[in-house]
Scaffold this motif. Sequence first.
Motif, PDB file in Angstrom:
ATOM      1  N   VAL A  90       0.801  -1.609   0.197  1.00 47.49           N
ATOM      2  CA  VAL A  90      -0.267  -0.233   0.030  1.00 47.49           C
ATOM      3  C   VAL A  90       0.898   1.655   0.368  1.00 47.49           C
ATOM      4  N   GLY A  91       0.409   2.043  -0.724  1.00 47.35           N
ATOM      5  CA  GLY A  91       2.010   3.068  -1.005  1.00 47.35           C
ATOM      6  C   GLY A  91       3.336   3.192  -1.712  1.00 47.35           C
ATOM      7  N   GLY A  92       3.659   1.752  -1.800  1.00 48.26           N
ATOM      8  CA  GLY A  92       5.098   1.072  -1.753  1.00 48.26           C
ATOM      9  C   GLY A  92       5.426   0.444  -1.086  1.00 48.26           C
ATOM     10  N   GLN A  93       4.948   0.629   0.639  1.00 50.10           N
ATOM     11  CA  GLN A  93       5.307  -0.514   1.608  1.00 50.10           C
ATOM     12  C   GLN A  93       4.646  -1.666   1.585  1.00 50.10           C
ATOM     13  N   PHE A  94       5.047  -3.113   2.875  1.00 45.63           N
ATOM     14  CA  PHE A  94       3.869  -3.684   3.311  1.00 45.63           C
ATOM     15  C   PHE A  94       3.407  -2.243   4.737  1.00 45.63           C
ATOM     16  N   PRO A  95       1.946  -2.216   4.864  1.00 43.31           N
ATOM     17  CA  PRO A  95       1.366  -2.003   5.422  1.00 43.31           C
ATOM     18  C   PRO A  95       2.174  -2.582   7.265  1.00 43.31           C
ATOM     19  N   GLU A  96       1.492  -2.108   8.265  1.00 39.18           N
ATOM     20  CA  GLU A  96       1.716  -3.086   9.829  1.00 39.18           C
ATOM     21  C   GLU A  96       1.476  -3.918   9.869  1.00 39.18           C
ATOM     22  N   LEU A  97       0.543  -3.982   9.209  1.00 42.15           N
ATOM     23  CA  LEU A  97      -0.882  -4.788   9.291  1.00 42.15           C
ATOM     24  C   LEU A  97      -0.321  -5.993   9.058  1.00 42.15           C
ATOM     25  N   PHE A  98       0.584  -6.277   7.765  1.00 42.23           N
ATOM     26  CA  PHE A  98       0.895  -7.175   7.181  1.00 42.23           C
ATOM     27  C   PHE A  98       1.987  -7.641   7.875  1.00 42.23           C
ATOM     28  N   ARG A  99       3.117  -7.110   8.457  1.00 38.02           N
ATOM     29  CA  ARG A  99       4.184  -6.748   8.954  1.00 38.02           C
ATOM     30  C   ARG A  99       4.560  -8.357   9.316  1.00 38.02           C
ATOM     31  N   PRO A 100       3.527  -9.163  10.545  1.00 36.36           N
ATOM     32  CA  PRO A 100       3.641 -10.710  10.791  1.00 36.36           C
ATOM     33  C   PRO A 100       3.928 -11.751   9.570  1.00 36.36           C
ATOM     34  N   ILE A 101       3.512 -11.346   8.556  1.00 36.19           N
ATOM     35  CA  ILE A 101       3.691 -12.782   7.027  1.00 36.19           C
ATOM     36  C   ILE A 101       4.186 -11.823   5.282  1.00 36.19           C
ATOM     37  N   THR A 102       5.250 -10.689   5.972  1.00 38.33           N
ATOM     38  CA  THR A 102       5.733 -10.410   4.939  1.00 38.33           C
ATOM     39  C   THR A 102       7.390  -9.720   5.104  1.00 38.33           C
ATOM     40  N   GLY A 103       7.890 -10.217   6.181  1.00 41.74           N
ATOM     41  CA  GLY A 103       8.743 -10.329   6.665  1.00 41.74           C
ATOM     42  C   GLY A 103      10.335 -10.421   5.514  1.00 41.74           C
ATOM     43  N   GLU A 104       9.762 -11.711   5.070  1.00 41.74           N
ATOM     44  CA  GLU A 104      10.942 -11.962   3.297  1.00 41.74           C
ATOM     45  C   GLU A 104       9.651 -11.875   2.302  1.00 41.74           C
ATOM     46  N   ALA A 105       8.504 -11.262   2.528  1.00 41.59           N
ATOM     47  CA  ALA A 105       7.973 -11.680   0.600  1.00 41.59           C
ATOM     48  C   ALA A 105       8.766 -10.076  -0.137  1.00 41.59           C
ATOM     49  N   GLN A 106       8.307 -10.240  -1.394  1.00 43.32           N
ATOM     50  CA  GLN A 106       8.284  -9.243  -2.098  1.00 43.32           C
ATOM     51  C   GLN A 106       6.743  -8.341  -2.255  1.00 43.32           C
ATOM     52  N   SER A 107       7.545  -7.368  -2.689  1.00 43.20           N
ATOM     53  CA  SER A 107       6.165  -6.935  -3.328  1.00 43.20           C
ATOM     54  C   SER A 107       5.841  -7.045  -4.666  1.00 43.20           C
ATOM     55  N   VAL A 108       4.610  -7.311  -5.254  1.00 40.07           N
ATOM     56  CA  VAL A 108       4.105  -8.061  -6.271  1.00 40.07           C
ATOM     57  C   VAL A 108       3.290  -6.217  -6.918  1.00 40.07           C
ATOM     58  N   GLY A 109       3.389  -5.540  -5.918  1.00 41.16           N
ATOM     59  CA  GLY A 109       2.852  -4.394  -6.870  1.00 41.16           C
ATOM     60  C   GLY A 109       1.644  -3.795  -5.713  1.00 41.16           C
ATOM     61  N   GLU A 110       0.880  -2.797  -6.411  1.00 41.53           N
ATOM     62  CA  GLU A 110      -0.663  -2.386  -5.436  1.00 41.53           C
ATOM     63  C   GLU A 110      -1.643  -3.296  -5.711  1.00 41.53           C
ATOM     64  N   LYS A 111      -2.610  -3.103  -4.821  1.00 41.85           N
ATOM     65  CA  LYS A 111      -4.382  -3.675  -4.628  1.00 41.85           C
ATOM     66  C   LYS A 111      -4.008  -3.993  -6.176  1.00 41.85           C
ATOM     67  N   THR A 112      -4.758  -3.185  -7.110  1.00 41.56           N
ATOM     68  CA  THR A 112      -5.090  -2.669  -8.696  1.00 41.56           C
ATOM     69  C   THR A 112      -4.581  -3.035  -9.217  1.00 41.56           C
ATOM     70  N   GLU A 113      -2.884  -3.116  -9.329  1.00 43.88           N
ATOM     71  CA  GLU A 113      -1.934  -2.868  -9.705  1.00 43.88           C
ATOM     72  C   GLU A 113      -1.004  -4.058  -9.989  1.00 43.88           C
ATOM     73  N   PRO A 114      -1.222  -5.316 -10.465  1.00 44.06           N
ATOM     74  CA  PRO A 114      -0.054  -5.994 -10.291  1.00 44.06           C
ATOM     75  C   PRO A 114       1.069  -5.982 -11.257  1.00 44.06           C
ATOM     76  N   ASN A 115       1.818  -6.593 -10.527  1.00 41.91           N
ATOM     77  CA  ASN A 115       3.755  -6.229 -11.500  1.00 41.91           C
ATOM     78  C   ASN A 115       4.069  -7.642 -12.237  1.00 41.91           C
ATOM     79  N   PHE A 116       3.428  -8.132 -13.246  1.00 43.74           N
ATOM     80  CA  PHE A 116       3.176  -9.538 -13.684  1.00 43.74           C
ATOM     81  C   PHE A 116       4.858  -9.539 -13.860  1.00 43.74           C
ATOM     82  N   GLU A 117       5.983  -8.757 -13.875  1.00 44.12           N
ATOM     83  CA  GLU A 117       7.482  -9.410 -14.375  1.00 44.12           C
ATOM     84  C   GLU A 117       7.891  -9.518 -12.960  1.00 44.12           C
ATOM     85  N   THR A 118       7.621  -9.206 -12.190  1.00 43.97           N
ATOM     86  CA  THR A 118       7.917  -9.505 -10.725  1.00 43.97           C
ATOM     87  C   THR A 118       7.060 -11.384  -9.977  1.00 43.97           C
TER      88      THR A 118
END
Length: 324
Positions: A90-118
Amino acid sequence: MKQTKWAVVGLLFLISVVFTACGEKKEAAESPSGTEKAASAEQAETRIINYLGKEYKVPAKTDRIVITGAVEAMEDAIVLDVKPVGAITVGGQFPELFRPITGEAQSVGEKTEPNFETILSLKPDVILGSTKFKPEVMEQLAKIAPTLPYSHVSTDWESNLRLLGELSGKQEQAEQEIAKYKSDLEDAKTKLDNSVKGAKVLAMRIRVGELYIYPEKVFFNPVLYEDLGLTAPAEVKAAKAQELLSKERLAEMNPDYIFLQFSPDENKESPNALEQFQNDPILKNVAAVKNGKLFINAVDPLIQGGTAYSKIEFLKAAVDRLTK
């Protein structure tokens, strides 16, 4: 005599050849061909998942999960402690709400804008998209890996959690969480007295600086009106989708309790909308505001409302505030 002897030998040899050939044919018939072996191997490496009346073929192991578009899946991942390799920002960052599950995750884009290459670079076993995605987006994702449309409909919350449980190997935990919510709900009902059950309770959200209400089966409404058995206001019953509510109309409704959600991310053009709402002279006379029963962000404002996580968190928050 010799001719007879050699005739017998020749006959025996012929019989031997025939039986050998038959044995080879039988063995060939019983042994799978290369095509059959490949098909068998493929079947062993995949499985069929039934979800909301449809079948989906996915790999036998689905350790590498990518979540794109489906904030509902992100919430369920918190409940089951599933850590996707790719997730929504959200806004290029993982919100605090999702920090417990995104420690090792990569961003694949915003909610309505998936990054297909990533997403492609992450080599996912399975992708969880959203039922809000357009068909062409789902088709593009399906070219990368098996893609399932994760439901945004609140009444599908149990099916959603079971799906994620099956993909992550946490089926038992999913069932336990569903059972626990239902048990907690029964306890919560006993805590609500008749005055609350007969009161007018409203859940709203401020978006782009405006007030919005939702139908009975959307947002946090299923917890209030279906699970807890409170009576939905006529305006909520009449709503067909997210519906704009003027402050004058809210004053006419005059709810006894208001659960109001406000996220800065949804009000970037109107950052002072919440303050303006609280200071509006018309709204100061609404029963909930006047009597201190206006609850702002009782749960994290990013929560969708119709997921296992939303229901678990909002049930606790609602009962805590309605019984004070």
